[in-house]
Every structure is written in C-alpha cells, then in structure tokens.
Scaffold this active site. Sequence first.
Site, short mmCIF file in Angstrom:
data_model
loop_
_atom_site.label_atom_id
_atom_site.label_comp_id
_atom_site.label_asym_id
_atom_site.label_seq_id
_atom_site.Cartn_x
_atom_site.Cartn_y
_atom_site.Cartn_z
CG ASP A 2 -1.97 -0.98 1.26
OD1 ASP A 2 -2.06 -1.76 0.30
OD2 ASP A 2 -2.75 -0.99 2.23
CG HIS B 200 2.58 0.19 4.28
ND1 HIS B 200 2.43 -0.73 5.28
CD2 HIS B 200 1.38 0.81 4.13
CE1 HIS B 200 1.18 -0.68 5.73
NE2 HIS B 200 0.52 0.25 5.06
ZN LIG Z 1 -2.35 3.14 3.43
#
Ligand SMILES: [Zn+2]
Length: 238
Positions: free
Chosen positions: A48, A190
């Site tokens: 993400d 991430h």
């Molecule tokens: Zn996020």
Amino acid sequence: MRGGRTPGIGLGLLALCFVLALSPAGEPVQSVEGGAEVEVPVVALTFDDGPRADTTGWLLDQLALREVPATFFLVGGRIPGNEDLIRQMAAQGCQVGIHTYDHVDVTGLNQTEFDLQIGKTRALLVEILGEGSYWLRPPYGFVSEGVRAWSDSPVVLWSLDPEDWKDHDAQDLVDTVVEQARDGDVILMHDIYQNSVQAAVRIVDALEEKGFCFVTVEQLMARQGVAPEAGAVFPVRP
Ligand SMILES: [Zn+2]
C-alpha cells in the site's frame, strides 16, 4: 527435502507457481516432493501507499528477478511522475489497485466524495494501463456498509499484518511474516519504506525456501473459488 536452494529446485518451484497462478478456480495444486504429494501453500504479497520512485522501483526489480508477482494498491496523488513504475508493475504480472487519491478514511466520506477519490485514481490508471478492473483497498482497512455498497470492485483487506509502518526493523519484519505465514494469507506491507521493501524481498526468498508460492490477490481469490463481487470483503475476517 528442503536443504539448499539448487537451481533445479528453484526452477521447479517457479514453474509450479506459474501453473498455480493460471490454474482454474478452486483446484488444489500439488507438488510431488520425495515421492509424496503435498499441497503447495500460496500467499499474496500486497503493498500500500506507493508508488515511490526509489523504494517501489527497487522492489519491482527484485520481484522481477524472482518472477514473483505482487499486488500494489496505489495512492492516486502519488501516480503522476511514476507512470513508468506502474507500467512495469503490469508488465511483470503484478495486480494494480486503488488506495484512494489522498489516502483518506473512506468511511468518513459521502458517496460523491468516495466516487471522486476512486474515480480520479482510476482515471489515471486507465490512462496508463487502459481499461481494467482496479480493486479497492481502503486506507487503514476501514470499511462501512456505504463503502461496500458504493464500491464497484471487491474490497481487499489482509490476513497478516507485520505492522511494517510501526516497526521499521527489517529482520523483525522478516521473522514475523516467515513465522506466521499460512496458506491463503494476504500479507500487508508498504512499499514506501526502505526497510519494508528490503524485508519483503527477504520474505519472498525465505518463504520460497519453505515451499510457498506467490500470486496476486485476484489469483488467490480464484484459487479459493471466491467470486470477485463488487463490495465483497476479501479475505473474510474471522
Ligand atoms: Zn495506506
């Protein structure tokens, strides 16, 4: 039977993962190891908050070397200037999805605001990759009935979260994921942190060593026989 990583074993696993990614929905894929059939554990690695030129670019190159696909949920506002990275994702067989335009909690939006967050991001992706189904991962994993009703794609969450945004020590992240990963997991990371992308690559190597294969979220759902319906949350939380 898992000592060492010879080229033969590596290529065999690679071929098996490739077959697995393409196998029909719900059909278990098995490998023959030492004469006995074993079911192959499969996970989806998801990232993400990107793209970010240096970290995402390095990660993609490393995934390409290993021929491992991942799924990227992009922040629309970070797309301009990173178009080549997104083309590279698609070219490598990665799945590309939407993480809103401004990284907002979608449960605090009305439908017009929600549509704008998704629509602006989708428009950029369509411009770069063409028409397609770009699935939603809501920031923070926050979902409401409204969001489910408004979403025109599955709503993708996760089942394994090493909290890489909190603890940036790469070895801790590797240890957590390698120890906890189970067949069918959707792993949340991430790609905007150096330690996260470095950990992710080591996770790929360590889990492959344990016999895991990597697929996209879409492929994982197909393998589990889950239809990708709009507004359906995947994986289903216990
Ligand atoms: Zn996020």
